[in-house]
Design a protein around this motif. Structure first.
Motif, PDB file in Angstrom:
ATOM      1  N   VAL A  16       6.701   8.037   6.517  1.00 34.07           N
ATOM      2  CA  VAL A  16       5.893   7.320   5.529  1.00 34.07           C
ATOM      3  C   VAL A  16       5.382   6.003   6.115  1.00 34.07           C
ATOM      4  CG1 VAL A  16       5.960   6.108   3.317  1.00 34.07           C
ATOM      5  CG2 VAL A  16       6.991   8.373   3.527  1.00 34.07           C
ATOM      6  N   VAL A  17       6.280   5.251   6.757  1.00 36.02           N
ATOM      7  CA  VAL A  17       5.892   3.978   7.377  1.00 36.02           C
ATOM      8  C   VAL A  17       4.871   4.221   8.490  1.00 36.02           C
ATOM      9  CG1 VAL A  17       6.708   1.990   8.706  1.00 36.02           C
ATOM     10  CG2 VAL A  17       8.081   2.863   6.801  1.00 36.02           C
TER      11      VAL A  17
ATOM     12  N   PHE B  88       1.319   5.154   7.115  1.00 36.41           N
ATOM     13  CA  PHE B  88       0.574   4.000   6.597  1.00 36.41           C
ATOM     14  C   PHE B  88       0.134   3.080   7.731  1.00 36.41           C
ATOM     15  CE2 PHE B  88       2.470   4.995   2.411  1.00 36.41           C
ATOM     16  CZ  PHE B  88       1.330   4.890   1.641  1.00 36.41           C
TER      17      PHE B  88
ATOM     18  N   ALA C  79      -2.801   4.613   9.634  1.00 39.21           N
ATOM     19  CA  ALA C  79      -4.029   4.535   8.847  1.00 39.21           C
ATOM     20  C   ALA C  79      -4.637   3.126   8.934  1.00 39.21           C
ATOM     21  CB  ALA C  79      -3.752   4.904   7.391  1.00 39.21           C
ATOM     22  N   TYR C  80      -3.770   2.120   8.963  1.00 41.63           N
ATOM     23  CA  TYR C  80      -4.236   0.729   9.006  1.00 41.63           C
ATOM     24  C   TYR C  80      -4.800   0.363  10.373  1.00 41.63           C
ATOM     25  CZ  TYR C  80      -4.261  -4.319   8.223  1.00 41.63           C
ATOM     26  OH  TYR C  80      -4.650  -5.624   8.095  1.00 41.63           O
TER      27      TYR C  80
ATOM     28  N   SER D 179       0.216  12.272   0.067  1.00 44.73           N
ATOM     29  CA  SER D 179      -0.646  11.093   0.138  1.00 44.73           C
ATOM     30  C   SER D 179      -2.016  11.452   0.701  1.00 44.73           C
ATOM     31  CB  SER D 179       0.015  10.009   1.000  1.00 44.73           C
ATOM     32  OG  SER D 179       0.212  10.459   2.330  1.00 44.73           O
TER      33      SER D 179
ATOM     34  N   SER E 182      -1.108  11.251  10.961  1.00 47.80           N
ATOM     35  CA  SER E 182      -2.209  10.492  10.377  1.00 47.80           C
ATOM     36  C   SER E 182      -3.426  10.452  11.293  1.00 47.80           C
ATOM     37  CB  SER E 182      -1.749   9.063  10.071  1.00 47.80           C
ATOM     38  OG  SER E 182      -2.791   8.297   9.509  1.00 47.80           O
TER      39      SER E 182
END
Length: 276
Positions: A237-238, A241, A244-245, A77, A40
């Motif tokens: 996946v975790v 995300f 990204a946050y 995603s 990411s």
């Protein structure tokens, strides 16, 4: 399938009795978490997930196939997130997708026709190629972009030549997923693209197509370690995300530097383990 049913245990992993243990699942989830964060923020998550699968005792070919499976949701995603930048080029998507599907499937087919022992010998070279592309990819893309002139350049290079090159890159992606995104960025620069957001979106979309073709091929012959791969996938996946946050808290250059040092060290380890 060339590697047959009697796959050897990975020379890089622990004894077989550790496969399926809670410690293994924690290791794989943590690797997926870190790999997803790295993907990411800077790219290069396969350098974490693939070796983790090997160390967890998953045989080399299955580990490689499972890494492609674990990375797939991140590509999807990302492509969805970039869709507004991809949309202006929708007339090219069918052609790119067809080439990606064929190349990804053929690459996966080639992987299925070699044994774990054969694949183990070439792992260090594949890692060296992927790490080199990771290190110098930005400079290569910048150099190519500075010498491109949009569609005129693409026309001069020749649509057939660009298509064959994309086929070769997709083949590589189906055979060994690590470094695919950076190679695709170089191809997009060669094809005359200059919008970095569109290039990132198209890179992710083609990666989705290549990976889907490969995963389908792997699944048809039971060549994915579903349990281990799914644990790594959940972590990825975790991690994706979460990164990204919290991306504003971690400098991308710091992550990239870590990936380079780690990737070079890991490549040297694979060479030492394989040829010592």
């Amino acid at each position: 399938m060339g590697s047959g049913g009697g796959r050897c245990e990975s020379r890089y992993g622990p004894a077989k009795i550790f496969r399926g243990s809670i410690v293994t699942f924690i290791l794989l989830f943590a690797a997926g978490l870190l790999g997803g964060m790295i993907n990411s923020l800077a790219g290069g998550g396969s350098f974490v997930i693939f070796p983790a699968l090997l160390f967890a005792g998953v045989p080399p070919v299955l580990a490689n196939a499972s890494n492609t499976y674990a990375c797939l949701p991140g590509y999807v995603s990302g492509a969805v997130g970039y869709w507004r930048h991809i949309a202006p080029y929708r007339e090219k998507l069918i052609g790119y997708s067809m080439i990606g599907l064929v190349g990804g499937y053929l690459g996966a087919e080639a992987l299925m026709r070699i044994s774990d022992a054969q694949f183990s010998v070439i792992i260090p070279w594949l890692m060296a190629f992927a790490v080199t592309i990771y290190i110098f990819g930005t400079r290569i893309n910048r150099w190519l972009a500075s010498r491109s002139s949009g569609s005129r350049h693409a026309a001069r290079a020749g649509a057939i030549g660009l298509g064959l090159l994309l086929l070769a890159i997709s083949f590589y992606g189906g055979f060994f997923n690590a470094g695919l995104g950076i190679v695709l960025l170089a191809w997009l620069a060669l094809a005359g693209y200059t919008d970095v957001h569109a290039m990132n979106g198209l890179k992710l979309l083609i990666s989705v197509v290549v990976s889907v073709a490969a995963v389908v091929r792997f699944a048809l012959t039971g060549s994915i370690a579903w349990v281990e791969g799914s644990v790594a996938l959940a972590g990825a996946v975790v991690g994706g995300f979460a990164a990204a946050y919290f991306s504003h808290l971690v400098p991308a250059k710091m992550i990239r530097g870590f990936v380079i040092v780690y990737g070079v060290g890991l490549t040297l380890y694979f060479f030492w383990t394989t040829y010592s």
